[in-house]
Design an enzyme around this catalytic site. Structure first.
Site, PDB file in Angstrom:
ATOM      1  CE  LYS A 133     -30.840  20.771 -16.146  1.00  0.00           C
ATOM      2  NZ  LYS A 133     -29.535  20.841 -16.543  1.00  0.00           N
TER       3      LYS A 133
ATOM      4  N   GLY B 242     -24.029  36.891 -20.999  1.00  0.00           N
ATOM      5  CA  GLY B 242     -23.980  36.012 -19.610  1.00  0.00           C
ATOM      6  C   GLY B 242     -22.581  36.144 -19.001  1.00  0.00           C
TER       7      GLY B 242
ATOM      8  N   GLY C  33     -22.117  35.196 -15.921  1.00  0.00           N
ATOM      9  CA  GLY C  33     -21.873  34.424 -14.622  1.00  0.00           C
ATOM     10  C   GLY C  33     -20.775  33.518 -14.651  1.00  0.00           C
TER      11      GLY C  33
ATOM     12  CB  VAL D 101     -20.817  29.251 -17.925  1.00  0.00           C
ATOM     13  CG1 VAL D 101     -20.309  28.847 -19.366  1.00  0.00           C
ATOM     14  CG2 VAL D 101     -21.236  28.073 -17.001  1.00  0.00           C
TER      15      VAL D 101
END
Length: 359
Positions: free
Chosen positions: A96, A193, A195, A197
């Site tokens: 990452k 959320g 967004g 996804v």
């Protein structure tokens, strides 16, 4: 060679024992502090484990309160990527990177190209993709400097849709484990959320007959979802305490802790956010409350499954099976956790360690 180096310098770490003694350090193979003052780049790249000399994981671009917060995040995220990739049966390990800054203010092509040169210097050890604060468009810019990029627009575009599909399979597995059966009709899922996804997940769930409640700090994002599918909307402050069957965290991580877990009114948790637990001990807090959770590194594997296929790291024809495999893997982990009296995270970690040959 005189003058400025052609590539961003790798900043020297002044206190190596501080890294080795960091609570989230897990014998990571490489941790690079990278800077390019001219491009405005400050980043940390962490390679947790490689398989067949390759590790993969997203590029997160966000402001952090302190540099140590950024280090903590990248160490945890890279470890989770190893688990995610291994349990998704992908031929690579986990890595990452975090770019420190506000993407709305600091992101620009020169900075992204500088980051691409960092990847190129790593010679293919790390293949990156989008994450919070980065997009397929950004991957296009990074790919101008290196081929070690997944989820560009040419390859596949946004990783949101396959990630959402993977989470949907995880929700199906959790519902089956909780005794709701394979049909989701009437199941109430609260999504934190709206967004890329969360919005796609809402669509999948509504189409399957589930009842969805959603919240996001971005009011426009919520309104966009409500215009597309029939969902209820609550405030961000309400979503973690709403009475529902399943909670699906699809925003930032670290939301499940000693303060929020006591107020949960759900039987299970399955979402696309990374590192939903603030600490590993929070998994035991959930178990003590009788709340089952699909580990986020299992549920959110759809993006990397699609991205690595698009990048040619395994045959495209195998991708649908790997996406659908999230259901079987999640169901097996939940069942084993119940049988062992353990948390699903403990079971998933053991399973990944065996597959890595580290048990």
């Amino acid at each position: 060679m005189h003058g400025r180096l052609a590539f961003p310098d790798v900043c020297r770490i002044s206190n190596l024992p501080m890294i080795f003694n960091h609570p989230e350090y897990d014998a990571h193979e490489q941790i690079l502090h990278v800077c390019d003052a001219e491009a405005g780049l400050r980043a940390i790249v962490a390679i947790h484990r490689s398989r067949d000399t390759i590790a993969a994981g997203g590029v997160r671009f966000r402001p952090y309160p302190t540099d140590d917060d950024a280090l903590t995040d990248v160490l945890r995220l890279s470890r989770a990527m190893t688990y995610k990739n291994v349990l998704a049966d992908l031929p690579l390990g986990g890595a990452k990177s975090v770019i420190l800054g506000d993407p709305a203010r600091d992101k620009n092509p020169a900075l992204l190209r500088a980051f691409g040169r960092v990847l190129e210097r790593l010679g293919g050890q790390y293949m990156c993709g989008p994450d919070i604060g980065t997009t397929a468009d950004d991957m296009d810019v990074i790919s101008e400097e290196t081929p070690h990029v997944g989820a560009t627009n040419q390859q596949m575009g946004s990783s949101g849709p396959p990630t959402a599909l993977g989470v949907f399979h995880g929700v199906r597995a959790l519902a089956a484990h909780l005794g709701y059966g394979t049909e989701l009709r009437g199941l109430h899922v609260a999504i934190q959320g709206a967004g890329a996804v969360g919005s796609d997940l809402a669509r999948h769930l509504v189409e399957a007959g589930a009842r969805v409640t959603i919240a996001d700090v971005d009011v426009q994002a919520v309104e966009t979802v409500r215009e597309q599918v029939n969902v209820a909307v609550v405030s961000p402050d309400e979503i973690l305490s709403i009475e529902a069957d399943i909670l699906s965290p699809c925003a930032l991580g670290g939301i499940l802790d000693e303060h929020t877990i006591p107020s949960l009114e759900v039987r299970g948790i399955c979402g696309g956010a990374n590192n939903q637990l603030r600490e590993e001990s929070d998994a035991e807090r959930l178990r003590a409350r009788g709340i089952a959770i699909v580990p986020d590194f299992v549920a959110s594997a759809g993006g990397v499954i699609a991205g690595t296929a698009a990048a040619g790291l395994y045959p495209q024809a195998e991708m649908p099976g790997k996406l659908e495999g999230i259901y079987d893997r999640a169901l097996a982990i939940l069942g084993q956790a119940t049988a062992d009296g353990a948390t699903p995270h403990e079971v998933a970690h053991r399973m990944a360690a065996r597959m890595l040959g580290e048990s």
